[in-house]
Each structure stands twice: as C-alpha cells, then as structure tokens.
Design a protein around this motif. Structure first.
Motif, PDB file in Angstrom:
ATOM      1  N   SER A  65       1.001  -1.118  -0.178  1.00 37.00           N
ATOM      2  CA  SER A  65       0.101   0.202  -0.048  1.00 37.00           C
ATOM      3  C   SER A  65       1.076   1.285  -0.155  1.00 37.00           C
ATOM      4  CB  SER A  65      -0.972   0.070   1.215  1.00 37.00           C
ATOM      5  OG  SER A  65      -1.515  -1.156   1.364  1.00 37.00           O
ATOM      6  N   ASN A  66       0.386   2.455  -0.213  1.00 38.20           N
ATOM      7  CA  ASN A  66       1.189   3.578  -0.077  1.00 38.20           C
ATOM      8  C   ASN A  66       0.295   4.323   1.041  1.00 38.20           C
ATOM      9  OD1 ASN A  66       2.694   3.304  -2.379  1.00 38.20           O
ATOM     10  ND2 ASN A  66       1.363   4.020  -3.882  1.00 38.20           N
ATOM     11  N   HIS A  67       1.261   5.574   1.383  1.00 37.82           N
ATOM     12  CA  HIS A  67       0.837   6.555   2.502  1.00 37.82           C
ATOM     13  C   HIS A  67       0.531   5.829   3.736  1.00 37.82           C
ATOM     14  CE1 HIS A  67       1.498   9.592  -0.310  1.00 37.82           C
ATOM     15  NE2 HIS A  67       0.310   9.217  -1.344  1.00 37.82           N
ATOM     16  N   TRP A  68       1.172   4.889   4.397  1.00 31.45           N
ATOM     17  CA  TRP A  68       0.979   4.366   5.773  1.00 31.45           C
ATOM     18  C   TRP A  68       2.060   4.317   6.654  1.00 31.45           C
ATOM     19  CZ3 TRP A  68       3.806   0.348   7.459  1.00 31.45           C
ATOM     20  CH2 TRP A  68       4.531  -0.446   6.314  1.00 31.45           C
ATOM     21  N   VAL A  69       3.455   4.813   6.130  1.00 30.74           N
ATOM     22  CA  VAL A  69       4.595   4.651   7.040  1.00 30.74           C
ATOM     23  C   VAL A  69       4.733   5.982   7.545  1.00 30.74           C
ATOM     24  CG1 VAL A  69       6.912   4.503   7.108  1.00 30.74           C
ATOM     25  CG2 VAL A  69       5.619   2.928   5.595  1.00 30.74           C
ATOM     26  N   GLY A  70       4.679   5.935   9.011  1.00 34.07           N
ATOM     27  CA  GLY A  70       4.924   7.224   9.661  1.00 34.07           C
ATOM     28  C   GLY A  70       6.421   7.559   9.692  1.00 34.07           C
ATOM     29  N   LEU A  71       7.428   6.692   9.828  1.00 29.30           N
ATOM     30  CA  LEU A  71       9.006   6.934   9.500  1.00 29.30           C
ATOM     31  C   LEU A  71       9.347   5.890   8.376  1.00 29.30           C
ATOM     32  CD1 LEU A  71      11.459   8.053  10.500  1.00 29.30           C
ATOM     33  CD2 LEU A  71      11.551   6.195  12.109  1.00 29.30           C
ATOM     34  N   ASN A  72       9.788   6.341   7.308  1.00 35.03           N
ATOM     35  CA  ASN A  72      10.081   5.797   6.093  1.00 35.03           C
ATOM     36  C   ASN A  72      11.733   6.046   6.083  1.00 35.03           C
ATOM     37  OD1 ASN A  72      10.767   4.479   3.674  1.00 35.03           O
ATOM     38  ND2 ASN A  72       9.070   5.542   2.682  1.00 35.03           N
ATOM     39  N   PHE A  73      12.483   4.892   6.520  1.00 32.42           N
ATOM     40  CA  PHE A  73      13.960   4.868   6.450  1.00 32.42           C
ATOM     41  C   PHE A  73      14.335   4.134   5.457  1.00 32.42           C
ATOM     42  CE2 PHE A  73      18.298   3.132   7.597  1.00 32.42           C
ATOM     43  CZ  PHE A  73      18.965   4.322   7.959  1.00 32.42           C
ATOM     44  N   LEU A  74      14.859   4.844   4.321  1.00 31.54           N
ATOM     45  CA  LEU A  74      15.444   4.477   3.027  1.00 31.54           C
ATOM     46  C   LEU A  74      16.839   4.813   3.024  1.00 31.54           C
ATOM     47  CD1 LEU A  74      14.745   3.294   0.426  1.00 31.54           C
ATOM     48  CD2 LEU A  74      13.895   5.602  -0.257  1.00 31.54           C
ATOM     49  N   ASN A  75      17.508   3.277   2.801  1.00 35.78           N
ATOM     50  CA  ASN A  75      19.022   3.549   2.765  1.00 35.78           C
ATOM     51  C   ASN A  75      19.292   2.615   1.383  1.00 35.78           C
ATOM     52  OD1 ASN A  75      21.936   3.615   2.960  1.00 35.78           O
ATOM     53  ND2 ASN A  75      21.827   2.020   4.559  1.00 35.78           N
ATOM     54  N   PRO A  76      19.120   3.008   0.206  1.00 40.62           N
ATOM     55  CA  PRO A  76      19.292   2.219  -0.859  1.00 40.62           C
ATOM     56  C   PRO A  76      20.615   1.895  -1.372  1.00 40.62           C
ATOM     57  CG  PRO A  76      18.892   4.465  -1.505  1.00 40.62           C
ATOM     58  CD  PRO A  76      18.807   4.530  -0.076  1.00 40.62           C
ATOM     59  N   PRO A  77      20.830   1.029  -2.165  1.00 35.95           N
ATOM     60  CA  PRO A  77      22.041   0.487  -2.847  1.00 35.95           C
ATOM     61  C   PRO A  77      22.630   1.781  -3.660  1.00 35.95           C
ATOM     62  CG  PRO A  77      20.506  -1.227  -3.281  1.00 35.95           C
ATOM     63  CD  PRO A  77      19.606  -0.028  -2.713  1.00 35.95           C
ATOM     64  N   TYR A  78      23.909   1.801  -3.562  1.00 38.08           N
ATOM     65  CA  TYR A  78      24.482   3.316  -4.285  1.00 38.08           C
ATOM     66  C   TYR A  78      25.244   2.806  -5.630  1.00 38.08           C
ATOM     67  CZ  TYR A  78      24.712   5.643   0.086  1.00 38.08           C
ATOM     68  OH  TYR A  78      24.418   6.256   1.562  1.00 38.08           O
ATOM     69  N   ASP A  79      24.255   2.646  -6.651  1.00 37.53           N
ATOM     70  CA  ASP A  79      24.836   2.195  -7.764  1.00 37.53           C
ATOM     71  C   ASP A  79      23.826   2.077  -8.936  1.00 37.53           C
ATOM     72  OD1 ASP A  79      27.107   0.523  -8.465  1.00 37.53           O
ATOM     73  OD2 ASP A  79      25.960  -0.788  -9.507  1.00 37.53           O
ATOM     74  N   VAL A  80      24.235   1.587 -10.076  1.00 37.34           N
ATOM     75  CA  VAL A  80      23.427   1.770 -11.218  1.00 37.34           C
ATOM     76  C   VAL A  80      22.777   0.498 -11.593  1.00 37.34           C
ATOM     77  CG1 VAL A  80      23.322   2.161 -13.820  1.00 37.34           C
ATOM     78  CG2 VAL A  80      24.965   3.414 -12.429  1.00 37.34           C
ATOM     79  N   SER A  81      21.476   0.294 -11.931  1.00 36.12           N
ATOM     80  CA  SER A  81      20.921  -0.720 -12.340  1.00 36.12           C
ATOM     81  C   SER A  81      21.284  -1.514 -13.782  1.00 36.12           C
ATOM     82  CB  SER A  81      19.197  -0.676 -12.294  1.00 36.12           C
ATOM     83  OG  SER A  81      18.953  -0.008 -13.315  1.00 36.12           O
ATOM     84  N   ALA A  82      20.725  -2.688 -14.102  1.00 33.40           N
ATOM     85  CA  ALA A  82      20.929  -3.351 -15.334  1.00 33.40           C
ATOM     86  C   ALA A  82      20.507  -2.415 -16.397  1.00 33.40           C
ATOM     87  CB  ALA A  82      20.562  -4.762 -15.346  1.00 33.40           C
ATOM     88  N   SER A  83      19.391  -1.572 -16.046  1.00 34.37           N
ATOM     89  CA  SER A  83      18.911  -0.762 -17.351  1.00 34.37           C
ATOM     90  C   SER A  83      19.513   0.548 -17.466  1.00 34.37           C
ATOM     91  CB  SER A  83      17.452  -0.858 -17.209  1.00 34.37           C
ATOM     92  OG  SER A  83      17.158   0.164 -16.022  1.00 34.37           O
ATOM     93  N   GLY A  84      20.666   0.710 -16.605  1.00 34.82           N
ATOM     94  CA  GLY A  84      21.217   2.189 -16.496  1.00 34.82           C
ATOM     95  C   GLY A  84      20.712   3.161 -15.610  1.00 34.82           C
ATOM     96  N   SER A  85      19.627   2.860 -14.846  1.00 36.79           N
ATOM     97  CA  SER A  85      18.996   3.891 -13.898  1.00 36.79           C
ATOM     98  C   SER A  85      19.870   3.709 -12.799  1.00 36.79           C
ATOM     99  CB  SER A  85      17.418   3.605 -13.781  1.00 36.79           C
ATOM    100  OG  SER A  85      17.288   2.452 -13.121  1.00 36.79           O
ATOM    101  N   ARG A  86      19.930   4.941 -11.828  1.00 38.33           N
ATOM    102  CA  ARG A  86      20.416   5.065 -10.418  1.00 38.33           C
ATOM    103  C   ARG A  86      19.561   4.147  -9.578  1.00 38.33           C
ATOM    104  NH1 ARG A  86      25.659   6.107  -9.586  1.00 38.33           N
ATOM    105  NH2 ARG A  86      24.876   5.996  -7.451  1.00 38.33           N
ATOM    106  N   LEU A  87      19.951   3.111  -9.048  1.00 41.90           N
ATOM    107  CA  LEU A  87      19.234   2.531  -8.097  1.00 41.90           C
ATOM    108  C   LEU A  87      18.366   3.489  -6.838  1.00 41.90           C
ATOM    109  CD1 LEU A  87      21.426  -0.852  -7.521  1.00 41.90           C
ATOM    110  CD2 LEU A  87      19.212  -0.733  -8.534  1.00 41.90           C
ATOM    111  N   GLU A  88      18.958   4.298  -6.371  1.00 39.01           N
ATOM    112  CA  GLU A  88      18.756   5.162  -5.399  1.00 39.01           C
ATOM    113  C   GLU A  88      17.437   5.988  -6.056  1.00 39.01           C
ATOM    114  OE1 GLU A  88      21.788   5.081  -6.563  1.00 39.01           O
ATOM    115  OE2 GLU A  88      22.964   6.215  -5.297  1.00 39.01           O
ATOM    116  N   ILE A  89      17.220   6.267  -7.161  1.00 43.10           N
ATOM    117  CA  ILE A  89      16.051   6.753  -8.018  1.00 43.10           C
ATOM    118  C   ILE A  89      14.984   5.923  -7.846  1.00 43.10           C
ATOM    119  CG2 ILE A  89      15.284   8.126  -9.858  1.00 43.10           C
ATOM    120  CD1 ILE A  89      17.466   9.362  -8.344  1.00 43.10           C
TER     121      ILE A  89
END
Length: 338
Positions: free
Chosen positions: A93-117
């Motif tokens: 679901s969307n819009h339910w988390v009070g505290l969203n802690f997001l520490n994503p991988p720092y890299d580029v995906s196979a499709s060329g996009s930044r994983l952080e994005i």
C-alpha cells in the motif's frame, strides 16, 4: 546496504546506528503515547529498523532481498520481515508509514538507472501524509533526477546532515536527508532540494532546528511478498500442528465406524495421499492449504539378529513412501512433503 553492484545481493554495509540516532534526535519529535509505524525496505540484517523500534517505540516492518540476511532479521525484534526484491517482489500500500527509513544501494541498475532513484520512485509514496522520510544517499546520486522524483511525490525538504565520524561518510560522502511528506498536490521548489544536497550540516555541531512532529501512520492494508520464500513456508509448517491435525481429522472422519481397527500412522499416510483428507487446512499464519498425494510401494531389507547380535538372516518386507503435495490457496504455490 550494498554500495557495489556485486554486493547488492551478497554483501552490504551497515550504516552506523549511532549516526542514525543522532539524525533522528536532531530532527524528529515522536508523539507521546502513540505508536509510529516504521519501515526499512533495504533492511540488511535488520539492525537499523530494530534499533528504531526499540528506541522510539515503533511498529517495525522490513524488506530484505538476501535470504540469509532476511533470516537473521526475522530472528530480531521486528514485527514483519519480508524476504523479497523490494523493487519487484513486494505488493504494498501507499501512504501508511510514519517513519520511512530508506538506505538504498548506491549503484546503477542493469537498465542504466540509478538504484537510489528506483527505490525513491518505488517506496517514496509509502510515507504517510505528515510522515518523515529519512533518505541516506551519497553525492553521486544527489542530482536533478533525485530532486524531481522527491518533488513530484509531495515532499518538503527539511534538513540534511553528515557525520564526519561515520565510515560511510569517509568512504562515500554519505549524508542523510530529512523530508516531510505533504499532500499529493504539494510541490517544493527544486532549489530547496539542491540546497539540501549542497549544504548538509555536521550532525555533531550544536544545531538548533524546529523539529518535525511526526505523524504515526497506520497499519498497512497490503505488505506481502509476491512469492513467499520456501524457507518461510517450511518454518510455518515446522511450527504448526499439521501432522497431528492430519491424523486427528482422519480418525474423526468416521473410519472408526467402518473399519475393524483404527489406522496406524503408515496407514493414515496412505489415506492422506489417496485423497481421504481432501479438505482445506488453515496454517498458523492464516494461509490456507489443500493436500493431495501419492504412495509408492517398494521392498525393504530388514536384518534379523540372533542371540549373539549377529545377522542370521535378511527378511524382505513391503514398505511405502508417501509424497503429499500441498497447494497454498493464499499464494498459489505448491509445496512438497515427503
């Protein structure tokens, strides 16, 4: 989380728990006598989200891709742990988390996009209106694309911090952005995001800020793996009373009025496999399963011993191997029991 593509599945760096606590204490006020719902969708072994739950009294939810790390996280004091690819393997679901802690991988995906994005686009909208997103990033991904992704999701950029004592800052320039989720129509200016990218504060300095009064969020209507891992199914079965339940149901099935004697376990297994127990069974976790199976007859050699403990003869007897296939009606998965 991982900082290299090769480590996205197999390895990770644990962000300093001390730094996370510094950031939380400097920027957020938790409501008294209320429970905040907290999420870490890149949880690793679960240290960060467990700490947030313990320190701030949160109900905690975690997602981790790697099976071994997910098992470790499951053993921690975390309310819910999913073992799945956070980008493609979770229904949520969307819009339910009070505290969203997001520490994503720092890299580029196979499709060329930044994983952080990719992670922001997938998980940013999970934050409740009035909730807080703690985004852990490095300068290489702090650009117009990230600012735009956060802006269109209705975030207000509030603070950014770095900790010079943190190894991830020394190695990667890691810093923490604190963002406040507004109504979907809200749009902050891109310049405010750029300002946070370029002007992070030293978390160890004497800083006076107007802290965010965080909203609690709510229990998610949907948060589950698309495909439940086999190890979770086996864990639920091992902790259930399925085997006893099978035999109890067989014995109460009316066989006692139709047979000379009650079936033993071997005979009961044959009856299960032949479809006598063709009923829906509810597991302890709420999943529903239905069973079918088959039995194979084979010859088994049994040694006969004399009084001296020596083998005097070998007797060949009939034996049966029963295989039961379970269909999980909740998730559409097949499980094999032998």
């Amino acid at each position: 989380m991982a900082r290299l593509a090769s480590e996205t599945k197999m390895g990770f760096y644990q962000t300093s728990l001390l730094t996370i606590k510094k950031v939380m204490d400097a920027s957020v006020i938790f409501p008294e006598d209320k429970t905040v719902y907290a999420l870490d969708c890149c949880a690793g072994k679960g240290e960060a989200i467990e700490m947030l739950g313990a320190e701030y009294g949160c109900n905690t939810y975690a997602v981790e891709l790697d099976e071994d790390r997910a098992k470790i996280a499951t053993a921690r004091n975390i309310n819910t742990v999913l073992n799945a690819d956070a980008l493609s393997g979770v229904r949520k679901s969307n819009h339910w988390v009070g505290l969203n802690f997001l520490n994503p991988p720092y890299d580029v995906s196979a499709s060329g996009s930044r994983l952080e994005i990719d992670f922001i686009e997938r998980w940013g909208l999970t934050t409740a209106i009035g909730g807080v997103l703690i985004l852990v990033i490095n300068p290489s991904s702090a650009n117009e694309k990230m600012a735009t992704a956060l802006r269109v999701q209705g975030y207000r950029p509030m603070f950014s911090f770095y900790d010079p004592e943190n190894d991830d800052y020394k190695r990667f320039g890691q810093f923490f952005m604190v963002l406040h989720q507004q109504l979907p129509s809200f749009r902050a200016s891109l310049d405010k995001f750029y300002s946070l990218f370029d002007n992070a504060l030293n978390i160890n300095d004497d800083i006076e800020l107007e802290k965010i009064k965080i909203r609690t969020g709510v229990e998610p209507q949907m948060l589950k793996e698309i495909h439940v891992p086999r190890w979770k199914i086996e864990k639920h079965l091992s902790g259930s009373r399925l085997k006893k339940l099978f035999f109890d149901e067989l014995r109460s099935y009316g066989l006692s009025t139709k047979a000379i004697a009650h079936p033993n376990e071997g005979q009961s297994a044959l009856l299960i496999a032949s479809g006598v127990l063709n009923k829906k069974i509810n597991l302890a976790n709420g999943d529903a399963v239905i069973l079918k199976g088959s039995s194979t007859k084979f010859k088994k050699d049994v040694a006969q011993m004399n009084e001296e403990g020596e083998v005097s003869s070998v007797k060949r007897i009939d034996a049966y191997k029963t295989v039961v296939y379970g269909l999980n009606l909740s998730h559409g998965q097949f499980v094999k029991y032998e």
